[in-house]
Design an enzyme around this catalytic site. Structure first.
Site, PDB file in Angstrom:
ATOM      1  N   GLU A 166       0.826  -1.214   0.000  1.00 42.72           N
ATOM      2  CA  GLU A 166       0.000   0.000   0.000  1.00 42.72           C
ATOM      3  C   GLU A 166       0.856   1.258   0.000  1.00 42.72           C
ATOM      4  O   GLU A 166       0.523   2.246  -0.660  1.00 42.72           O
ATOM      5  CB  GLU A 166      -0.913   0.037   1.237  1.00 42.72           C
ATOM      6  CG  GLU A 166      -1.996  -1.021   1.273  1.00 42.72           C
ATOM      7  CD  GLU A 166      -1.531  -2.329   1.910  1.00 42.72           C
ATOM      8  OE1 GLU A 166      -0.302  -2.568   2.002  1.00 42.72           O
ATOM      9  OE2 GLU A 166      -2.398  -3.124   2.303  1.00 42.72           O
TER      10      GLU A 166
ATOM     11  N   TRP B  35      21.032 -12.995  -5.050  1.00 44.10           N
ATOM     12  CA  TRP B  35      19.737 -12.356  -5.234  1.00 44.10           C
ATOM     13  C   TRP B  35      18.568 -13.300  -5.011  1.00 44.10           C
ATOM     14  O   TRP B  35      17.465 -13.078  -5.484  1.00 44.10           O
ATOM     15  CB  TRP B  35      19.677 -11.681  -6.615  1.00 44.10           C
ATOM     16  CG  TRP B  35      20.631 -10.513  -6.704  1.00 44.10           C
ATOM     17  CD1 TRP B  35      21.322  -9.945  -5.655  1.00 44.10           C
ATOM     18  CD2 TRP B  35      21.007  -9.768  -7.862  1.00 44.10           C
ATOM     19  NE1 TRP B  35      22.106  -8.903  -6.113  1.00 44.10           N
ATOM     20  CE2 TRP B  35      21.930  -8.766  -7.458  1.00 44.10           C
ATOM     21  CE3 TRP B  35      20.646  -9.844  -9.213  1.00 44.10           C
ATOM     22  CZ2 TRP B  35      22.502  -7.856  -8.349  1.00 44.10           C
ATOM     23  CZ3 TRP B  35      21.219  -8.939 -10.109  1.00 44.10           C
ATOM     24  CH2 TRP B  35      22.136  -7.954  -9.682  1.00 44.10           C
TER      25      TRP B  35
ATOM     26  N   CYS C  76      29.080  -4.767 -12.306  1.00 42.81           N
ATOM     27  CA  CYS C  76      28.743  -3.356 -12.148  1.00 42.81           C
ATOM     28  C   CYS C  76      28.392  -3.049 -10.714  1.00 42.81           C
ATOM     29  O   CYS C  76      28.489  -3.912  -9.860  1.00 42.81           O
ATOM     30  CB  CYS C  76      27.591  -2.979 -13.080  1.00 42.81           C
ATOM     31  SG  CYS C  76      26.171  -4.061 -12.959  1.00 42.81           S
TER      32      CYS C  76
ATOM     33  N   HIS D  79      22.793   4.810 -17.019  1.00 35.70           N
ATOM     34  CA  HIS D  79      21.795   5.259 -16.042  1.00 35.70           C
ATOM     35  C   HIS D  79      21.222   6.621 -16.402  1.00 35.70           C
ATOM     36  O   HIS D  79      20.228   7.050 -15.853  1.00 35.70           O
ATOM     37  CB  HIS D  79      22.417   5.305 -14.645  1.00 35.70           C
ATOM     38  CG  HIS D  79      22.934   3.974 -14.221  1.00 35.70           C
ATOM     39  ND1 HIS D  79      24.244   3.601 -14.436  1.00 35.70           N
ATOM     40  CD2 HIS D  79      22.333   2.913 -13.659  1.00 35.70           C
ATOM     41  CE1 HIS D  79      24.405   2.369 -13.998  1.00 35.70           C
ATOM     42  NE2 HIS D  79      23.268   1.926 -13.523  1.00 35.70           N
TER      43      HIS D  79
END
Ligand code: GLN
Ligand code: ZN
Length: 757
Positions: free
Chosen positions: A16, A563, A645, A696
């Site tokens: 939320e 990850w 990276c 980026h």
């Protein structure tokens, strides 16, 4: 026996907060609306914890964006560029600091970096040498009022001053940030005084206690906390260490002049006995026995035993039970998972369930009758241990049969390089890192196929047309080594996890990564293997469209491990080795089908590094081995690339070289190739592509500028070993940014080639 949590997930069971934040940023929701959502979530979360049996409820762990940013704003640490009047940031200023502001009067966001070795990112406080501090923001007091009105027993939570200063950075010139301590303390003291009127406890997070600290820093803890203790009157003070053992900070922690010390007994189990020996009489000990970093059910009997052993020495009143760290790092509620396999689900616990676990542990230790719960827990753990879902004899057999030569290429780099010259690449070959723009147009057929809205045939034909478009564009741009573009991947780890055995996926297992961004890490529950080829068909299709070489693109074992939520019933190194074998199978299949260049990305290699120096060599050793295991099955003529990276590579140069990839592409442009210094010092032996344009930024990099960077690189890396590529994958960019940028990059390579040939 008191139970407490160090913090609770903030974003809400249905994210939320994320939704409301994003609509606020878009200007759709107003500030009051956002504040109301935040308040509702806090109320719900306290209620949740209380119902589960948590006694002391954390207040101040909630944040709109990040708790370190909150602390900076709280004490008036606002970098000058935000131009905030009186250094009292409004909600808007707060978000400008967090996210920057675009446009003419735009301003850059504060730097963001990883919170210890978690996947949470905090905003790095910027201190100037003449930094002033004052109690600028009292919203924690308002939250305390909220909780008090609900009749809760309150523990205010905030970063401790040492962690706050040490994890910050110097804004302008370099100086010792700890010199600011003296000026910072009065502001903290003022807050402590105000909080003490209303809270039972105040918790100061000092996770730096799990890092290597200088003796001079250790010495600061005691005087700092003595001042706080004095300011707190009758309110109790808890100092919390987490994310690792205390190591040589144990004595410092054990003698703090406060009321309680929290320790992480999941990662620092070895600390318990020495602590019981050395703990000062004034201190209660909060035992972090429930893993706040992972999603597995706690071994309750083991936890109870630890708590009881503490109780024998300290007495019941001086022992508290808690998760190892804030529950921020685990998903919200396992009950929301309706699609998980029931057996695997029975092995897990999310934040809500973990609260219930600490209650049971505390109850068991205080001789309440929870024998049934403990017996059930033992049964489930036993079942997990023996489950055929977890154990794959094929995998263990393979692991046991590994030979030293499996970890090495057939020949050394020099010989391979000579053979690979037949690939016919020009000098300074140009390539990209793998992904190309992923617009809604790619995402929607992909997710449509996943939830069954789109037929396989339609999905595949869409992917093929994307790949074809990608290949055509790369040919037109004039790149030397092409990629298929990775349109089939939503995420570079999830995609492989979905195709491995031993992996499962939650539907709602979101964890905050930064601000409103959440990630849903896949879960490794059992032995990992790769039943079928994953990328071969896509790569083959791409190769059929062009005469140029197309790289096969894979994610490396260490990154896949880092990850994911990793099983806790065997060493991480062993799980990583299994993943390496799965990747190795894919490498072998790609080679078999004729792929000559294979890239195995390891962007997370650096982030898996343990926090303590002493533990780093062991990690690096198995991480290097796992990478090489995944890559070493190929012939000398097959060229292995890797990519890295997001980090400083200086301290791991040896390991990067030890991967023995033929080519590494590495992020470098934001630092204007500073990183090349480490390549020079180390004289990196293989081929390197230091990124020459920052993906980026939407800006189109300038040709001459990139040519300059290449020439700079040539001072360190001989031309025969230099590659030309961007910093990272291009999936977050648009085609109209990517095409001109890459054209400029190719032109830059041509200019420099002409100069040197
Ligand atoms: N091959 C991946 C891509 O291009 C690499 C991503 C990464 O380095 N994080 O998207
Ligand atoms: Zn990258």
């Amino acid at each position: 026996m008191l139970t407490h949590t160090l913090g609770y997930p903030r974003v809400g069971s249905n994210r939320e907060l994320k939704r409301k934040l994003e609509s606020y940023w878009k200007g759709e929701a107003g500030a009051d609306d956002l504040r109301l959502t935040a308040k509702k979530l806090r109320v719900l979360h306290w209620d949740d914890q209380k119902k589960a049996g948590v006694d002391l409820l954390p207040v101040g762990d909630f944040s709109y964006y990040d708790h370190m940013l909150d602390n900076a704003v709280r004490f008036g640490v606002i970098p000058e560029r935000y131009n905030v009047e009186n250094n009292r940031a409004s909600l808007n200023d707060y978000f400008r600091m967090a996210r920057g502001e675009a446009g003419e009067n735009g301003v850059a966001a504060m730097e963001m970096t990883k919170w210890f070795d978690t996947n949470y990112h905090y905003l790095v406080p910027e201190f100037s040498k003449d930094q002033e501090f004052f109690l600028a923001d009292e919203s924690i007091l308002e939250q305390v009022e909220e909780a008090a009105a609900l009749g809760h027993i309150i523990k205010a939570v905030l970063p401790g001053p040492l962690t706050f200063l040490l994890l910050g950075k110097c804004a302008d010139q370099e100086f010792d940030r700890l010199d600011l301590l003296e000026k910072l303390l009065p502001a903290y003291e003022e807050l402590v005084e105000k909080l003490s009127a209303k809270c039972e406890w105040i918790q100061f997070d000092e996770p730096v206690l799990s890092l290597d600290l200088e003796e001079s820093v250790r010495k600061l803890f005691s005087p700092v906390y003595r001042t706080f203790k004095e300011a707190a009157a009758d309110t109790k003070i808890l100092v919390a260490s987490y994310f690792g053992g205390l190591g040589d900070n144990l004595e410092t922690a054990a003698s703090l002049p406060v009321d309680g010390l929290h320790v992480d007994l999941v990662r620092g189990a070895q600390d318990l006995n020495p602590l019981l020996k050395h703990l000062a009489d004034n201190l209660s000990l909060s035992l972090g026995v429930v893993d706040g970093r992972n999603i597995w059910l706690t071994d309750l009997n083991k936890a109870v035993a630890a708590v009881k052993s503490a109780q024998v020495v300290l007495g019941e009143d001086r022992v508290m039970v808690a998760p190892s760290c804030s529950l921020l790092h685990v998903p919200f509620d396992l009950d929301l998972e309706t699609r998980l396999d029931a057996e695997i689900k029975s092995w897990m616990a999310f934040a809500r369930q973990k609260c219930a676990e600490i209650r049971v542990v505390a109850d068991a230790a205080s001789r309440k009758d929870v024998a049934n719960v403990l017996a059930d827990n033992r049964k489930i753990l036993e079942a997990r241990k023996n489950s055929p879902r977890v154990n794959n004899p094929q995998v263990s057999k393979r692991l046991a049969a590994l030979k030293p030569e499996d970890y090495h290429r057939k020949s050394a780099y020099e010989k391979r390089a000579e053979i690979q010259r037949e690939l016919g690449f020009p000098i300074l070959p140009t390539t990209t890192i793998g992904s190309f723009p992923q617009t809604q147009e790619v995402r929607s057929p992909r997710s449509g196929f996943k939830n069954g809205r789109i037929e396989r045939a339609d999905y595949e034909s869409f992917m093929r047309s994307y790949i074809e478009d990608c290949i055509r564009r790369q040919e037109e741009i004039g790149l030397d080594v092409l990629v298929h573009g990775e349109p089939e991947r939503n995420d570079m780890v999830e995609y492989f996890g979905e195709n491995f055995d031993g992996y499962c996926f939650t539907s709602n297992g979101w964890v905050q990564s930064y601000g409103s961004r959440c990630v849903k890490p896949p879960v490794i529950f059992g032995d990992v293997s790769r039943p079928n080829p994953i990328t071969v068909e896509w790569t083959d299709y791409a190769r059929s469209l062009s005469d140029r070489e197309v790289k096969g693109m894979l994610t490396g074992p260490v990154t896949i491990l880092c990850w994911s939520f990793v099983r806790d019933d065997q060493p991480r190194s062993e799980t990583c080795c299994q993943i390496a074998l799965a990747v190795r199978d894919e490498v072998a299949d790609l080679e078999k089908s004729g792929v000559k260049v294979i890239q195995i990305d390891e962007p997370a290699l650096r982030e898996g590094l343990p926090l303590r120096k002493a533990e780093q060599p062991e990690y690096l050793k198995w991480a290097e081995e796992c990478f090489r295991l995944s890559a070493s099955c190929v012939e000398d003529s097959t060229q292995i690339h890797t990519h890295m990276c997001y980090c400083e590579f200086d301290e791991i140069m040896d390991s990067i070289a030890a991967l023995d990839a033929d080519v590494i592409s590495i992020e470098a442009s934001r630092s204007r190739m500073e990183l090349l210094g480490s390549f020079r010092q180390f004289s990196y032996p293989n081929e390197v592509g230091p990124g020459i344009y920052d993906i980026h930024s939407p800006a189109i990099p300038d040709t001459d500028d990139m040519a300059l960077l290449l020439e700079k690189a040539l001072e360190v890396i001989p031309a025969e070993r230099l590659w030309v590529n961007p910093d990272c994958g291009l999936k977050t960019r648009r085609w109209d940014e990517v095409v001109p940028a890459l054209k400029n990059m190719v032109r830059a390579a041509e200019i420099v080639r002409r100069k040197i040939q």
